[in-house]
Every structure is written in structure tokens, then in C-alpha cells.
Scaffold this motif. Sequence first.
Motif, PDB file in Angstrom:
ATOM      1  N   ASP A 183       0.808  -1.220   0.000  1.00  0.00           N
ATOM      2  CA  ASP A 183       0.000   0.000   0.000  1.00  0.00           C
ATOM      3  C   ASP A 183       0.842   1.271   0.000  1.00  0.00           C
ATOM      4  OD1 ASP A 183      -2.345  -1.447  -0.009  1.00  0.00           O
ATOM      5  OD2 ASP A 183      -2.666  -1.269   2.143  1.00  0.00           O
ATOM      6  N   ASP A 184       2.079   1.166   0.440  1.00  0.00           N
ATOM      7  CA  ASP A 184       2.955   2.338   0.500  1.00  0.00           C
ATOM      8  C   ASP A 184       3.598   2.667  -0.848  1.00  0.00           C
ATOM      9  OD1 ASP A 184       2.354   2.644   3.173  1.00  0.00           O
ATOM     10  OD2 ASP A 184       4.136   1.563   3.866  1.00  0.00           O
ATOM     11  N   LEU A 185       3.390   1.812  -1.831  1.00  0.00           N
ATOM     12  CA  LEU A 185       3.979   2.027  -3.153  1.00  0.00           C
ATOM     13  C   LEU A 185       2.948   2.638  -4.091  1.00  0.00           C
ATOM     14  CD1 LEU A 185       5.844  -1.361  -3.580  1.00  0.00           C
ATOM     15  CD2 LEU A 185       6.861   0.859  -3.050  1.00  0.00           C
ATOM     16  N   ASN A 186       3.345   3.631  -4.827  1.00  0.00           N
ATOM     17  CA  ASN A 186       2.489   4.222  -5.849  1.00  0.00           C
ATOM     18  C   ASN A 186       2.858   3.564  -7.176  1.00  0.00           C
ATOM     19  OD1 ASN A 186       0.762   5.824  -7.274  1.00  0.00           O
ATOM     20  ND2 ASN A 186       2.130   7.589  -7.333  1.00  0.00           N
ATOM     21  N   VAL A 187       2.238   2.417  -7.433  1.00  0.00           N
ATOM     22  CA  VAL A 187       2.628   1.616  -8.589  1.00  0.00           C
ATOM     23  C   VAL A 187       1.392   0.957  -9.193  1.00  0.00           C
ATOM     24  CG1 VAL A 187       3.112  -0.419  -7.161  1.00  0.00           C
ATOM     25  CG2 VAL A 187       4.248  -0.194  -9.340  1.00  0.00           C
ATOM     26  N   ASP A 188       1.397   0.765 -10.501  1.00  0.00           N
ATOM     27  CA  ASP A 188       0.362   0.006 -11.191  1.00  0.00           C
ATOM     28  C   ASP A 188       0.814  -1.449 -11.224  1.00  0.00           C
ATOM     29  OD1 ASP A 188      -1.319   2.170 -11.786  1.00  0.00           O
ATOM     30  OD2 ASP A 188      -0.115   2.686 -13.543  1.00  0.00           O
ATOM     31  N   TRP A 189       0.095  -2.316 -10.526  1.00  0.00           N
ATOM     32  CA  TRP A 189       0.458  -3.727 -10.439  1.00  0.00           C
ATOM     33  C   TRP A 189      -0.014  -4.473 -11.681  1.00  0.00           C
ATOM     34  CZ3 TRP A 189       3.784  -4.962  -6.783  1.00  0.00           C
ATOM     35  CH2 TRP A 189       3.866  -4.163  -5.661  1.00  0.00           C
ATOM     36  N   PHE A 190       0.740  -5.478 -12.092  1.00  0.00           N
ATOM     37  CA  PHE A 190       0.364  -6.305 -13.236  1.00  0.00           C
ATOM     38  C   PHE A 190       0.712  -7.754 -12.944  1.00  0.00           C
ATOM     39  CE2 PHE A 190       4.720  -5.041 -13.941  1.00  0.00           C
ATOM     40  CZ  PHE A 190       5.325  -6.206 -14.367  1.00  0.00           C
ATOM     41  N   SER A 191       0.036  -8.648 -13.634  1.00  0.00           N
ATOM     42  CA  SER A 191       0.328 -10.080 -13.551  1.00  0.00           C
ATOM     43  C   SER A 191       1.009 -10.495 -14.842  1.00  0.00           C
ATOM     44  CB  SER A 191      -0.955 -10.882 -13.357  1.00  0.00           C
ATOM     45  OG  SER A 191      -1.571 -10.546 -12.144  1.00  0.00           O
ATOM     46  N   SER A 192       1.777 -11.545 -14.771  1.00  0.00           N
ATOM     47  CA  SER A 192       2.459 -12.072 -15.941  1.00  0.00           C
ATOM     48  C   SER A 192       1.453 -12.508 -16.995  1.00  0.00           C
ATOM     49  CB  SER A 192       3.328 -13.268 -15.537  1.00  0.00           C
ATOM     50  OG  SER A 192       3.782 -13.961 -16.681  1.00  0.00           O
ATOM     51  N   SER A 193       1.828 -12.382 -18.233  1.00  0.00           N
ATOM     52  CA  SER A 193       0.976 -12.875 -19.315  1.00  0.00           C
ATOM     53  C   SER A 193       0.886 -14.400 -19.274  1.00  0.00           C
ATOM     54  CB  SER A 193       1.518 -12.418 -20.670  1.00  0.00           C
ATOM     55  OG  SER A 193       2.833 -12.912 -20.865  1.00  0.00           O
ATOM     56  N   TYR A 194       1.780 -15.058 -18.544  1.00  0.00           N
ATOM     57  CA  TYR A 194       1.752 -16.508 -18.383  1.00  0.00           C
ATOM     58  C   TYR A 194       0.794 -16.942 -17.278  1.00  0.00           C
ATOM     59  CZ  TYR A 194       5.771 -16.736 -21.447  1.00  0.00           C
ATOM     60  OH  TYR A 194       6.599 -16.633 -22.528  1.00  0.00           O
ATOM     61  N   SER A 195       0.320 -15.996 -16.469  1.00  0.00           N
ATOM     62  CA  SER A 195      -0.624 -16.329 -15.404  1.00  0.00           C
ATOM     63  C   SER A 195      -1.990 -16.593 -16.016  1.00  0.00           C
ATOM     64  CB  SER A 195      -0.747 -15.168 -14.406  1.00  0.00           C
ATOM     65  OG  SER A 195       0.455 -14.958 -13.731  1.00  0.00           O
ATOM     66  N   ASN A 196      -2.679 -17.552 -15.443  1.00  0.00           N
ATOM     67  CA  ASN A 196      -4.063 -17.760 -15.838  1.00  0.00           C
ATOM     68  C   ASN A 196      -4.910 -17.552 -14.597  1.00  0.00           C
ATOM     69  OD1 ASN A 196      -3.609 -20.087 -14.388  1.00  0.00           O
ATOM     70  ND2 ASN A 196      -3.563 -21.423 -16.156  1.00  0.00           N
ATOM     71  N   ASP A 197      -6.194 -17.667 -14.747  1.00  0.00           N
ATOM     72  CA  ASP A 197      -7.079 -17.420 -13.609  1.00  0.00           C
ATOM     73  C   ASP A 197      -6.991 -18.584 -12.629  1.00  0.00           C
ATOM     74  OD1 ASP A 197      -8.927 -16.377 -11.900  1.00  0.00           O
ATOM     75  OD2 ASP A 197     -10.649 -16.832 -13.161  1.00  0.00           O
ATOM     76  N   GLN A 198      -6.132 -18.461 -11.650  1.00  0.00           N
ATOM     77  CA  GLN A 198      -5.917 -19.493 -10.642  1.00  0.00           C
ATOM     78  C   GLN A 198      -6.549 -19.085  -9.321  1.00  0.00           C
ATOM     79  OE1 GLN A 198      -4.113 -22.473 -10.945  1.00  0.00           O
ATOM     80  NE2 GLN A 198      -4.098 -22.095 -13.134  1.00  0.00           N
ATOM     81  N   GLY A 199      -7.607 -18.325  -9.364  1.00  0.00           N
ATOM     82  CA  GLY A 199      -8.249 -17.889  -8.136  1.00  0.00           C
ATOM     83  C   GLY A 199      -7.410 -16.875  -7.383  1.00  0.00           C
ATOM     84  N   GLY A 200      -6.684 -16.042  -8.114  1.00  0.00           N
ATOM     85  CA  GLY A 200      -5.873 -15.007  -7.486  1.00  0.00           C
ATOM     86  C   GLY A 200      -4.550 -15.497  -6.952  1.00  0.00           C
ATOM     87  N   GLN A 201      -4.122 -16.677  -7.360  1.00  0.00           N
ATOM     88  CA  GLN A 201      -2.876 -17.236  -6.861  1.00  0.00           C
ATOM     89  C   GLN A 201      -1.740 -16.938  -7.834  1.00  0.00           C
ATOM     90  OE1 GLN A 201      -3.475 -21.362  -6.051  1.00  0.00           O
ATOM     91  NE2 GLN A 201      -5.164 -20.997  -4.681  1.00  0.00           N
ATOM     92  N   CYS A 202      -1.244 -15.728  -7.779  1.00  0.00           N
ATOM     93  CA  CYS A 202      -0.122 -15.381  -8.642  1.00  0.00           C
ATOM     94  C   CYS A 202       0.719 -14.291  -7.975  1.00  0.00           C
ATOM     95  CB  CYS A 202      -0.596 -14.940 -10.022  1.00  0.00           C
ATOM     96  SG  CYS A 202      -1.540 -13.414 -10.035  1.00  0.00           S
ATOM     97  N   VAL A 203       1.833 -14.070  -8.549  1.00  0.00           N
ATOM     98  CA  VAL A 203       2.715 -12.990  -8.119  1.00  0.00           C
ATOM     99  C   VAL A 203       2.457 -11.819  -9.046  1.00  0.00           C
ATOM    100  CG1 VAL A 203       5.132 -12.289  -7.936  1.00  0.00           C
ATOM    101  CG2 VAL A 203       4.447 -14.581  -7.231  1.00  0.00           C
ATOM    102  N   GLN A 204       2.394 -10.630  -8.497  1.00  0.00           N
ATOM    103  CA  GLN A 204       2.210  -9.434  -9.316  1.00  0.00           C
ATOM    104  C   GLN A 204       3.458  -8.572  -9.226  1.00  0.00           C
ATOM    105  OE1 GLN A 204      -1.484  -8.063  -7.455  1.00  0.00           O
ATOM    106  NE2 GLN A 204      -2.515  -8.517  -9.390  1.00  0.00           N
ATOM    107  N   SER A 253      10.764   3.647 -10.897  1.00  0.00           N
ATOM    108  CA  SER A 253      11.784   4.250 -11.770  1.00  0.00           C
ATOM    109  C   SER A 253      12.994   3.347 -11.998  1.00  0.00           C
ATOM    110  CB  SER A 253      12.225   5.601 -11.217  1.00  0.00           C
ATOM    111  OG  SER A 253      12.776   5.441  -9.922  1.00  0.00           O
ATOM    112  N   ASP A 254      13.619   2.862 -10.967  1.00  0.00           N
ATOM    113  CA  ASP A 254      14.788   1.997 -11.130  1.00  0.00           C
ATOM    114  C   ASP A 254      14.692   0.765 -10.241  1.00  0.00           C
ATOM    115  OD1 ASP A 254      15.068   3.301  -8.737  1.00  0.00           O
ATOM    116  OD2 ASP A 254      17.180   3.786  -9.001  1.00  0.00           O
ATOM    117  N   THR A 255      13.442   0.383  -9.956  1.00  0.00           N
ATOM    118  CA  THR A 255      13.175  -0.707  -9.030  1.00  0.00           C
ATOM    119  C   THR A 255      12.010  -1.541  -9.541  1.00  0.00           C
ATOM    120  OG1 THR A 255      13.840   0.746  -7.214  1.00  0.00           O
ATOM    121  CG2 THR A 255      12.616  -1.210  -6.605  1.00  0.00           C
ATOM    122  N   MET A 256      12.030  -2.822  -9.222  1.00  0.00           N
ATOM    123  CA  MET A 256      10.914  -3.719  -9.519  1.00  0.00           C
ATOM    124  C   MET A 256      10.312  -4.147  -8.193  1.00  0.00           C
ATOM    125  SD  MET A 256       9.292  -5.083 -11.935  1.00  0.00           S
ATOM    126  CE  MET A 256       8.056  -6.334 -12.114  1.00  0.00           C
ATOM    127  N   ALA A 257       8.998  -4.002  -8.058  1.00  0.00           N
ATOM    128  CA  ALA A 257       8.287  -4.419  -6.848  1.00  0.00           C
ATOM    129  C   ALA A 257       7.517  -5.696  -7.161  1.00  0.00           C
ATOM    130  CB  ALA A 257       7.330  -3.327  -6.388  1.00  0.00           C
TER     131      ALA A 257
END
Length: 69
Positions: A6-27, A32-36
Motif C-alpha cells: 500500500d505504500d507504493l504508488n505503482v500500477d500492479w500487473f500479472s504475468s501474461s503466463y498467469s491464468n485465472d488461478q483464483g488469485g494465486q499469482c505474483v504481481q 523508476s529503477d526498481t521492480m516491486a
Amino acid sequence: MHIRADDLNVDWFSSSYSNDQGGQCVQGGRLSDTMAVRDSKDPHGPAFTFPAASWNEFIRAVSDGQFDA
């Protein structure tokens, strides 16, 4: 480093390899110079951040099969 997602101002995304697993994925979220990274099942929980260069090297190693069992 780990911080609250919640402290990050970021647009979260899921991998294009993720499928609908009931929300069981890493986002991921690009800063700017970091990956969250966060667990989609706990979107308000912790997020881990990595320097962009380190994250890119990790992705390259995964693509090259360096972590295949």
C-alpha cells in the motif's frame, strides 16, 4: 527490501503466463529503477523491491533455464 504494498504508488500487473488461478499469482510493479513484487492473494500485505538490474538478471537466468530442476 520489503515494504507494505500500500505504500507504493505503482500500477500492479500479472504475468501474461498467469491464468485465472483464483488469485494465486505474483504481481509486479515497475518503479523508476526498481521492480516491486507482491502476492496477489494479499494485495495490502508486504511487497519486495529489487534493483531493476538485479531483477533483469533474474529474469534472464530464468529464461536461460538456470533454475530448472
